[in-house]
Scaffold this motif. Structure first.
Motif, short mmCIF file in Angstrom:
data_model
loop_
_atom_site.label_atom_id
_atom_site.label_comp_id
_atom_site.label_asym_id
_atom_site.label_seq_id
_atom_site.Cartn_x
_atom_site.Cartn_y
_atom_site.Cartn_z
N THR A 122 0.69 -1.11 0.05
CA THR A 122 -0.01 -0.11 0.06
C THR A 122 0.86 1.37 0.09
OG1 THR A 122 -0.09 0.03 2.36
CG2 THR A 122 -1.73 -1.25 1.20
N PHE A 123 2.18 1.22 -0.21
CA PHE A 123 3.11 2.42 0.00
C PHE A 123 2.65 3.38 -1.09
CE2 PHE A 123 6.96 4.62 -1.00
CZ PHE A 123 6.96 5.36 0.17
N PHE A 124 2.20 2.91 -2.61
CA PHE A 124 1.96 4.00 -3.24
C PHE A 124 0.59 4.39 -3.55
CE2 PHE A 124 6.08 1.95 -4.71
CZ PHE A 124 6.69 3.17 -4.85
N ALA A 125 -0.21 3.57 -2.71
CA ALA A 125 -1.83 3.78 -2.93
C ALA A 125 -2.21 5.39 -2.76
CB ALA A 125 -2.44 2.91 -1.91
N GLY A 126 -2.87 5.73 -3.81
CA GLY A 126 -3.28 7.16 -3.65
C GLY A 126 -2.25 8.34 -3.63
N ARG A 127 -1.13 7.91 -3.84
CA ARG A 127 0.02 8.85 -3.86
C ARG A 127 0.26 9.56 -5.38
NH1 ARG A 127 2.69 8.60 0.81
NH2 ARG A 127 2.59 6.81 1.95
N PRO A 128 0.34 10.80 -5.20
CA PRO A 128 0.57 11.18 -6.86
C PRO A 128 2.10 11.13 -7.09
CG PRO A 128 0.35 13.27 -5.27
CD PRO A 128 0.02 11.80 -4.51
N ILE A 129 2.49 10.44 -8.08
CA ILE A 129 3.77 10.15 -8.61
C ILE A 129 4.31 10.73 -9.62
CG2 ILE A 129 5.48 8.27 -9.26
CD1 ILE A 129 4.42 8.27 -6.35
N VAL A 130 5.25 11.56 -9.76
CA VAL A 130 6.02 12.08 -10.98
C VAL A 130 7.36 11.18 -11.19
CG1 VAL A 130 7.39 14.24 -11.83
CG2 VAL A 130 5.39 14.42 -10.47
N VAL A 131 7.14 10.77 -12.49
CA VAL A 131 8.57 9.92 -12.84
C VAL A 131 9.60 10.79 -13.94
CG1 VAL A 131 8.81 7.86 -14.37
CG2 VAL A 131 6.67 8.10 -13.29
N ASP A 132 10.68 10.39 -13.15
CA ASP A 132 11.77 11.23 -13.67
C ASP A 132 12.55 10.30 -14.73
OD1 ASP A 132 14.33 12.50 -14.13
OD2 ASP A 132 15.13 12.41 -12.20
N LEU A 133 12.56 10.79 -15.95
CA LEU A 133 13.04 10.03 -17.08
C LEU A 133 14.31 10.29 -17.41
CD1 LEU A 133 9.55 9.77 -19.24
CD2 LEU A 133 10.54 7.92 -17.63
N SER A 134 15.03 11.07 -16.84
CA SER A 134 16.45 11.65 -17.31
C SER A 134 17.60 10.37 -17.26
CB SER A 134 17.14 12.34 -16.12
OG SER A 134 17.19 12.01 -14.87
N GLY A 135 17.33 9.27 -16.42
CA GLY A 135 18.18 8.02 -16.75
C GLY A 135 17.80 6.99 -17.85
N ILE A 136 16.72 7.21 -18.34
CA ILE A 136 16.08 6.41 -19.44
C ILE A 136 16.42 6.73 -20.91
CG2 ILE A 136 14.26 5.02 -20.42
CD1 ILE A 136 15.01 4.44 -17.28
N PRO A 137 17.20 5.97 -21.68
CA PRO A 137 17.42 6.40 -23.09
C PRO A 137 16.09 6.40 -24.03
CG PRO A 137 18.45 4.18 -22.82
CD PRO A 137 17.99 4.80 -21.28
N ASP A 138 16.06 7.13 -25.09
CA ASP A 138 14.66 7.11 -25.94
C ASP A 138 14.75 5.56 -26.52
OD1 ASP A 138 14.04 9.67 -25.13
OD2 ASP A 138 15.09 10.42 -26.87
N SER A 139 15.93 4.89 -26.64
CA SER A 139 15.92 3.80 -27.39
C SER A 139 15.28 2.67 -26.60
CB SER A 139 17.26 3.27 -27.87
OG SER A 139 18.17 3.32 -26.65
N ASP A 140 15.01 2.58 -25.05
CA ASP A 140 14.50 1.55 -24.45
C ASP A 140 12.88 0.99 -24.95
OD1 ASP A 140 13.30 0.06 -21.90
OD2 ASP A 140 15.29 0.85 -20.88
#
Length: 231
Positions: free
Chosen positions: A45-63
């Protein structure tokens, strides 16, 4: 003839303080999702109902899993509200859709014609509550340290940008360093918490069994939370 004179009304806008957690995936995404599943299994339940922003700076477009990342997160019950750390609108970022939501109202503001001459009063850097925190309550103080002169009930949640001090039984959840403060600590007179967290790292109840019922402090050491008993 009588002439009525009306002053021009000021434009009114509402301020909103917004609080969200940030997930920072690592490449490759498939392996990172497997690690996420393991964490969710430990604390469902840790993420239940929480607003989450995803930081994509570590993910290459080719993934290859980038475009389906937000669908994968939603399928796990994670409420994604936006992304950061990317240039341009990739298909993955476009899949978020909609405006930022959540937060809490801060009241009504009037926008003056000219900026104020006097500087704004400094915000407090600590908050003290002289009553216990009841089940279902959420206390958030991102500006600094939070002190509870009482107990925190099961099902309650307390969050602070700095350290947390509980002069009673700590049940529920205590989350310190929510604004990225690695020096934040958690102190309590008696530990019986469901979860504690410092700067994004967290421990669940089963990780703290040996300290249950004791007076403790918790701090970060590297990438681990260290709990020590206070005699």
């Amino acid at each position: 003839m009588t002439t009525l004179s009306r002053t021009r009304p000021n434009l009114r806008v509402r301020g909103r303080s917004f609080m969200a957690f940030v997930l920072s995936p690592d490449a490759p995404l498939r392996s990172w999702l497997a690690e996420l599943d393991a964490q969710i299994e430990r604390s469902a339940t840790f993420f239940a109902g929480r607003p989450i922003v995803v930081d994509l700076s570590g993910i290459p477009d080719s993934d290859p899993d980038l475009e389906t990342l937000f669908d994968e997160l939603r399928s796990r019950g994670i409420r994604v509200i936006g992304a950061e750390g990317v240039d341009g609108l990739t298909p993955a970022v476009q899949s978020v859709g909609g405006p930022l939501i959540g937060g809490r109202p801060l009241g009504l503001y009037e926008v003056p014609d000219d900026p104020p001459d006097e500087p704004a009063a400094p915000e407090p850097t600590s908050m003290v509550l002289d009553e216990p925190v009841r089940s279902g309550q959420t206390i958030l103080f991102p500006q600094g340290d939070l002190t509870i002169n009482g107990s925190v009930a099961s099902g309650a949640e307390i969050m602070a940008g700095g350290s947390i001090h509980v002069y009673g039984v700590l049940r529920g959840r205590a989350i310190a360093g929510v604004t990225g403060n690695q020096q934040a600590r958690i102190f309590c007179k008696k530990l019986d918490a469901e979860l504690i967290s410092i700067d994004g790292l967290y421990m669940t109840a089963e990780d703290m069994d040996s300290f249950r019922g004791k007076s403790i402090q918790a701090r970060l050491e590297g990438s681990s939370i260290i709990i020590t008993e206070i005699s």
